[in-house]
Design an enzyme around this catalytic site. Structure first.
Site, PDB file in Angstrom:
ATOM      1  N   ASP A 198      -7.476  34.786  13.748  1.00 37.16           N
ATOM      2  CA  ASP A 198      -7.414  36.183  14.189  1.00 37.16           C
ATOM      3  C   ASP A 198      -8.567  36.933  13.529  1.00 37.16           C
ATOM      4  OD1 ASP A 198      -6.491  38.440  15.491  1.00 37.16           O
ATOM      5  OD2 ASP A 198      -4.934  38.880  14.023  1.00 37.16           O
ATOM      6  N   ASP A 215      -5.269  39.566   6.370  1.00 41.50           N
ATOM      7  CA  ASP A 215      -4.408  39.255   7.517  1.00 41.50           C
ATOM      8  C   ASP A 215      -4.483  37.769   7.878  1.00 41.50           C
ATOM      9  OD1 ASP A 215      -2.611  39.603   9.534  1.00 41.50           O
ATOM     10  OD2 ASP A 215      -3.859  40.896  10.774  1.00 41.50           O
TER      11      ASP A 215
END
Ligand SMILES: Nc1ncnc2c1ncn2[C@@H]1O[C@H](COP(=O)(O)OP(=O)(O)O)[C@@H](O)[C@H]1O
Ligand SMILES: [Mg+2]
Length: 261
Positions: A198, A215
């Site tokens: 991501d 993240d």
């Protein structure tokens, strides 16, 4: 860096303290800084987990929300030494985790997956914690993991006075940032043996000490069957961002070959 053993010891210590505190349990109103309002998306078990983090000295209190997505909320907390801490709380009340199984299945580090949303959510938090540790242990510039308890992940706070650092998407970028971003993807793959999956302008902080990736919940082991596919997508996405910002970039497939050769 907490080793597994130390982590276990701390967990035991927390359980011990919990018993001692059974009578004077910290209630919800003691968890959050009384001067600040907070929303009530957190379920009781999560509030209990926050109480445990307080009684074990990981944090002193929670100050407020700094980021929120579909699957998690990030809070600004403060530890007993007055340092800022980022608490990423994976929401148990979300359905999105069902779609996330592909990122867990096929990763040899997570071969046994129990059913049930809470288990999935806790596993997801554990996965991000593990990934962040793998980054920290291999010199990848990332938010340092501090502690994990159930669906709550305590991280080094990147930013100042409770305000997160600017992400690439929010700030001017130059060729050096592009080089830096590709270098992080390379270090992730070659040193930490991970593919972010991501990787984007939304998950990179630009700070005085360079770019910092965060993240990492979606990140997979390089042995994952889709690792190469995710790597290709990561390189394409970040290249597209820099092109959009007017930079001339290297051919993404050349970068892919160089990293994987
Ligand atoms: N370590 C951190 N320090 C400060 N702020 C953070 C930290 N980690 C995340 N945040 C803030 O929370 C937001 C959401 O975090 P992220 O990990 O990207 O969650 P999501 O999975 O919801 O995208 C980020 O955009 C950032 O503003
Ligand atoms: Mg994000």
């Amino acid at each position: 860096m907490l080793s597994e053993e130390l982590g276990n010891k701390m967990t035991k210590r927390i359980d011990h303290k919990l018993l001692a505190n059974e009578r004077k349990r910290i209630s919800q109103k003691d968890v959050f800084n009384k001067r600040k309002v907070f929303d009530d998306v957190l379920d009781k078990t999560t509030i209990m987990t926050l109480s445990r983090l307080i009684s074990s000295g990981v944090i002193s209190y929670v100050n407020g929300v700094v980021g929120s997505g579909k699957e998690s909320k990030v809070y600004w907390a403060v530890d007993p030494a007055g340092r800022d801490i980022a608490l990423k709380i994976y929401l148990v009340t979300t359905l999105n985790f069902k779609q996330k199984r592909t990122y867990l299945l096929g990763d040899p580090r997570f071969s046994r997956i129990k059913k049930g949303t809470r288990n999935m959510v806790e596993l997801w938090a554990k996965k991000e914690f593990r990934n962040l540790k793998q980054c920290a242990n291999n010199g990848v510039p990332s938010a340092k993991p501090i502690y994990l308890l159930k669906n709550v992940l305590a991280l080094e706070f990147i930013g100042k006075n409770g305000v997160p650092a600017k992400r690439l998407v929010e700030i001017e970028v130059d060729y050096n940032d592009y080089k830096n971003a590709i270098s992080i993807i390379t270090q992730l793959y070659k040193n930490a043996k991970l593919v972010h999956a991501d990787f984007s302008e939304y998950n990179l902080f630009k700070t005085e000490r360079g770019l910092i990736v965060f993240d990492l919940g979606s990140a997979v082991d390089v042995r994952h069957q889709k690792a190469k596919e995710f790597l290709e997508r990561d390189i394409n996405n970040i290249s597209r961002f820099f092109v959009k910002r007017g930079l001339v970039v290297e051919n993404p497939s050349d970068i892919f070959s160089r990293i994987t050769k």
